[in-house]
Design an enzyme around this catalytic site. Structure first.
Site, PDB file in Angstrom:
ATOM      1  N   GLY A 134       0.841  -1.199   0.000  1.00 52.99           N
ATOM      2  CA  GLY A 134       0.000   0.000   0.000  1.00 52.99           C
ATOM      3  C   GLY A 134       0.871   1.242   0.000  1.00 52.99           C
ATOM      4  CG  ASN A 135      -0.098   4.689  -1.500  1.00 52.82           C
ATOM      5  OD1 ASN A 135      -0.833   5.498  -0.943  1.00 52.82           O
ATOM      6  ND2 ASN A 135      -0.445   4.082  -2.640  1.00 52.82           N
ATOM      7  CG  HIS A 136       2.799   6.396   4.223  1.00 49.94           C
ATOM      8  ND1 HIS A 136       2.421   5.651   5.309  1.00 49.94           N
ATOM      9  CD2 HIS A 136       4.108   6.139   4.023  1.00 49.94           C
ATOM     10  CE1 HIS A 136       3.449   4.983   5.767  1.00 49.94           C
ATOM     11  NE2 HIS A 136       4.505   5.254   4.994  1.00 49.94           N
TER      12      HIS A 136
END
Ligand code: CTP
Length: 400
Positions: free
Chosen positions: A208-210
Site C-alpha cells: 500500500g502507500n501512505h
C-alpha cells in the site's frame, strides 16, 4: 417560484407543526409538488387529512401502507425529491438524524435522500441551547444540510427566547433562493479518485502507500458544494464524504479502480484523479499465507494499468481531465511531462520537498500547470482551502 420542483416536507412533533398547513399551501401555490411525511408525534399537533388535502397527495407516516403488507418505499421518496424540508425539526428528530437512527419513515427517507435537505428546528429555548442539540445541529450542517435558524420570541412553554420555528414565508423564500441560485457547477458530472490502493500479496499482506485520501475527499466535497454531481471512487480510507449527494464507490486494488473509473468516465464532464495508485502489483496473489522460509523472499511485481493515461486516450473534446503529480525532484519538468504524455488539461503538482505538503498532513502546498502553459503557484493551506483553489480553477477552465 418553485414551478415543477418536488419537495418533501417532513414534520416532527412540535407545537410549530400547526404552521405546516400554511407552509404546505404556500409551497403548492408557488408551483411545487409536495409530499408530506409525518412522525407519529407530529399527528398530535396537525391532522394528516388537512395536509393531504392541502398537498393534494397522500400523507405518509408508516413503512406499511395497509394490512396487506404494501410498503411505502422511503428510498423512492428520497430519490423523487428535489429538496427535503424538515419543519418543524424537534430536538429528538435532530438527534436521531445526526446519529443515523432511522426508526420511522421520516428518518429513513432523510437517510436515503440524495437531494439538499433543509432543517428548521423548533423547540424550547433551553433544549435548543443545550450543548448536545447544538453539537447535533453542527454535525448536520457539516454533513451538508442547510439549517434554517430558529427565531427569538414567545415559546409554547411560556418562556421567551430562541426556539420558534422560522415562519412559513421565510422557509419558502430560503428554498426559492436555493433553487434560483444556479451554482457554477450545476449540471456537471464529475468523477474523483482518492486514497491509496492495496495490492494483495497473500490473504493477510498487501502493498500500500501512505495516502490518507484527505485531498481527494476535500475536492469531492467542494465540487458538491459548487453544485456538481460527484462520483467518488475511493481506495481504502477511514474517511466519510460530507454529503449523501456524493456517490461513493469503494475499491481496493489498482485493477478494481481501473475498472470502476473507466466504466464511469463516459458519463462524466470532468475527472480529477487524485488517488495514489500503485504502479506495480504482485504478479501472483498467493492463495495461502506465505510461510517464513529462507533469508530472502522475492515477490515478482507487474506494472498496473495507468488509469489517468487511459482516460487521456478516451477523453473527448467536451471532457476535462485533471491529474496529480507527486514529485521529489525536478518537480515542474516531471509534472509537465505527465501533463503532456497523459493528455491532461491541468495537473496538480505536490512536492514532497515542501514542509506540510503531501501525504498524511491536513495541509498541502500545490502548483497547478495547465495545457496552455500557465503555471499557478499556491501557498501552504488546509486541504479544504486547497480543494477550493483547485475547484475554482476547474470552474475557470469550464468557462474559458
Ligand atoms: N495514476 C493512475 N493510475 C496509475 C498510476 C497513477 O491513474 N496506475 C494517476 C494518479 O492518480 C495521479 C497521476 O496518475 O493523478 C500521477 O501519479 P504519479 O504516481 O505521480 O505518477 P506516475 O505516472 O505513476 O509516474 P511516477 O510514479 O513514475 O512518477
Amino acid at each position: 417560484m418553485l414551478e415543477g420542483k418536488k419537495i418533501i416536507i417532513g414534520i416532527s412533533g412540535s407545537i410549530a407543526a400547526y404552521k405546516t398547513a400554511a407552509l404546505t399551501r404556500l409551497f403548492v401555490k408557488a408551483g411545487a409538488e409536495v409530499k408530506i411525511i409525518m412522525t407519529r408525534a407530529a399527528m398530535d399537533f396537525v391532522t394528516p387529512i388537512t395536509l393531504a388535502t392541502l398537498s393534494k397527495n397522500p400523507v405518509h407516516s408508516n413503512f406499511i401502507k395497509n394490512e396487506l403488507g404494501e410498503w411505502v418505499n422511503h428510498v423512492e421518496l428520497g430519490l423523487w425529491a428535489d429538496a427535503m424540508l424538515i419543519a418543524p425539526a424537534s430536538a429528538n428528530t435532530i438527534a436521531k438524524m445526526a446519529n443515523g437512527i432511522c426508526d420511522n419513515l421520516l428518518l429513513a427517507t432523510y437517510l436515503s435522500a440524495r437531494c439538499s435537505v433543509f432543517i428548521a428546528p423548533a423547540m424550547d429555548l433551553d433544549m435548543l441551547a443545550h450543548p448536545s442539540t447544538q453539537a447535533n445541529l453542527k454535525k448536520l450542517g457539516d454533513f451538508g444540510n442547510y439549517i434554517i435558524d430558529a427565531k427569538d420570541g414567545e415559546l409554547a412553554s411560556g418562556l421567551e427566547g430562541k426556539g420558534r420555528m422560522a415562519e412559513p414565508t421565510e422557509l419558502l423564500s430560503e428554498i426559492e433562493e436555493f433553487f434560483s441560485k444556479s451554482k457554477p457547477l450545476s449540471g456537471k458530472r464529475v468523477l474523483v479518485t482518492a486514497g491509496p490502493t492495496y495490492e494483495h500479496i497473500d490473504p493477510v499482506r498487501f502493498i500500500g502507500n501512505h495516502s490518507s485520501g484527505k485531498m481527494g475527499y476535500a475536492i469531492a466535497n467542494e465540487l458538491d458544494a459548487q453544485g456538481a454531481e460527484v462520483v467518488l471512487i475511493t481506495g481504502p480510507t477511514s474517511l466519510n464524504v460530507g454529503s449523501n449527494r456524493i456517490k461513493r464507490i469503494s475499491v481496493t486494488s489498482a485493477a478494481e479502480m481501473f475498472e470502476a473509473t473507466i466504466s464511469e468516465f463516459v458519463k462524466m464532464d470532468i475527472a480529477v484523479l487524485s488517488a495514489a495508485v500503485a504502479d506495480y502489483a504482485p504478479q501472483h496473489r498467493s492463495e495461502q499465507k506465505i510461510k517464513k522460509a529462507g533469508d530472502e523472499l522475492t515477490i515478482q511485481l507487474a506494472k498496473t494499468k495507468d488509469i489517468l493515461k487511459k482516460l487521456g486516450e478516451l477523453k473527448t473534446d467536451d471532457q476535462l481531465l485533471l491529474g496529480f503529480a507527486l514529485e521529489t525532484e525536478n518537480e515542474v519538468s516531471n509534472a509537465l511531462k505527465k501533463l503532456k504524455e497523459k493528455n491532461l488539461d491541468a495537473i496538480v503538482l505536490n512536492s514532497l520537498q515542501d514542509k506540510g505538503a503531501g501525504f498524511g498532513h491536513d495541509t498541502n502546498k500545490i502548483d497547478m500547470l495547465f495545457k496552455d502553459g500557465r503555471h499557478q503557484k499556491f501557498g501552504l493551506k488546509t486541504k479544504q482551502e486547497v480543494a477550493k483553489d483547485i475547484v475554482e480553477e476547474i470552474i475557470k477552465l469550464i468557462h474559458a
